[in-house]
Design an enzyme around this catalytic site. Structure first.
Site, PDB file in Angstrom:
ATOM      1  N   SER A  78       4.996   2.341   7.603  1.00 17.27           N
ATOM      2  CA  SER A  78       4.576   1.111   6.920  1.00 17.27           C
ATOM      3  C   SER A  78       5.704   0.550   6.058  1.00 17.27           C
ATOM      4  O   SER A  78       6.368   1.290   5.333  1.00 17.27           O
ATOM      5  CB  SER A  78       3.362   1.390   6.034  1.00 17.27           C
ATOM      6  OG  SER A  78       2.243   1.722   6.798  1.00 17.27           O
ATOM      7  N   ASP A 123      -0.381  -7.665   1.423  1.00 14.23           N
ATOM      8  CA  ASP A 123       0.089  -6.279   1.465  1.00 14.23           C
ATOM      9  C   ASP A 123       1.616  -6.202   1.469  1.00 14.23           C
ATOM     10  O   ASP A 123       2.214  -5.417   2.220  1.00 14.23           O
ATOM     11  CB  ASP A 123      -0.483  -5.560   2.691  1.00 14.23           C
ATOM     12  CG  ASP A 123      -0.226  -4.049   2.640  1.00 14.23           C
ATOM     13  OD1 ASP A 123      -0.169  -3.493   1.523  1.00 14.23           O
ATOM     14  OD2 ASP A 123      -0.065  -3.437   3.707  1.00 14.23           O
ATOM     15  N   HIS A 146       0.811  -1.216   0.000  1.00 19.61           N
ATOM     16  CA  HIS A 146       0.000   0.000   0.000  1.00 19.61           C
ATOM     17  C   HIS A 146       0.850   1.273   0.000  1.00 19.61           C
ATOM     18  O   HIS A 146       0.349   2.358  -0.260  1.00 19.61           O
ATOM     19  CB  HIS A 146      -0.989   0.003   1.174  1.00 19.61           C
ATOM     20  CG  HIS A 146      -0.368   0.271   2.507  1.00 19.61           C
ATOM     21  ND1 HIS A 146       0.011  -0.725   3.382  1.00 19.61           N
ATOM     22  CD2 HIS A 146      -0.066   1.436   3.139  1.00 19.61           C
ATOM     23  CE1 HIS A 146       0.507  -0.196   4.475  1.00 19.61           C
ATOM     24  NE2 HIS A 146       0.473   1.117   4.362  1.00 19.61           N
TER      25      HIS A 146
END
Length: 230
Positions: free
Chosen positions: A180, A112, A81
């Protein structure tokens, strides 16, 4: 008599020097670190060169995240993402050097995870995978990332919960937008998870200490199946 006076004077002189030395030592600033601090400082110094900042141009603007160099050839592991379907992916090393990156492999959508590749003229530092099957709730962990653009930020916490159904590690180590794709590390400096998200009920107004990481073992298993295709 003269001898007694001499020794008295001599002893007083020694005492004055000792007192002066003690006072000097007491006024010096303390730079001592305990054993745990030394370990963390050493781990950060060793691992941070293998952690990168990732910027990607997406439809809504710029997306920023973190990545881990997993191979000296320039392979980088990060959250999918972070780059979304964006183009013009730029990787920034810990020393500020920039490299264009390309996507070489996307994992399943639910995972992901994506693997990028850069071409660098030097041999790159890499991270080491740990074993996420051996983690325990209460275990101390470290996270390195680029929250809000503050590159190379180190935070510390514990494993708060292990969600076996959703295959996620919950931690209270500070994870914010930009973190992230970064590593969740054990105290040996091994990656036990890839930081993915935070519980975010107020749209990033505050960090409430609930973050999630993808266990590294599920990533390692997938890496085995695609090793020859990268």
């Amino acid at each position: 008599m003269l001898i007694d006076i001499f020794f008295m004077f001599y002893n007083n002189l020694i005492m004055k020097k000792l007192l002066t030395l003690i006072l000097m030592l007491l006024t010096l600033p303390s730079f001592a670190f305990d054993r745990e601090e030394h370990t963390i400082i050493s781990l950060y110094k060793k691992i941070n060169p293998a952690i990168v900042c990732i910027d990607s141009q997406i439809k809504k603007g710029m997306s920023c995240g973190t990545g881990c160099i997993i191979d000296k050839s320039g392979l980088i592991l990060t959250s999918a993402h972070v780059i979304d379907s964006g183009k013009n992916i730029v990787v920034t090393m810990f020393n500020g050097q920039n490299y264009d990156a390309k996507v070489v492999k996307r994992f399943d959508e639910n995972d992901d995870i994506v693997i990028l590749k850069i071409s660098a003229p030097m041999e790159l530092k890499t991270v080491k995978f740990g074993n996420s099957e051996k983690i325990k709730v209460g275990q101390k962990v470290l996270a390195i990332g680029n929250p809000f653009g503050f590159n190379g930020t180190l935070t510390q916490g514990i494993i708060s919960r292990i969600d076996y159904v959703k295959n996620r590690i919950q931690t209270d180590a500070a994870i914010n937008p930009g973190s992230s794709g970064g590593p969740l590390l054990n105290k040996r400096g091994e990656i036990i998870g890839i930081n993915q998200a935070i519980f975010n009920p107020d749209n990033n107004i505050s960090n409430i200490g609930i973050g999630f990481a993808i266990p590294i073992n599920s990533i390692k298993e997938y890496m085995k199946t695609i090793k020859d295709t990268i």
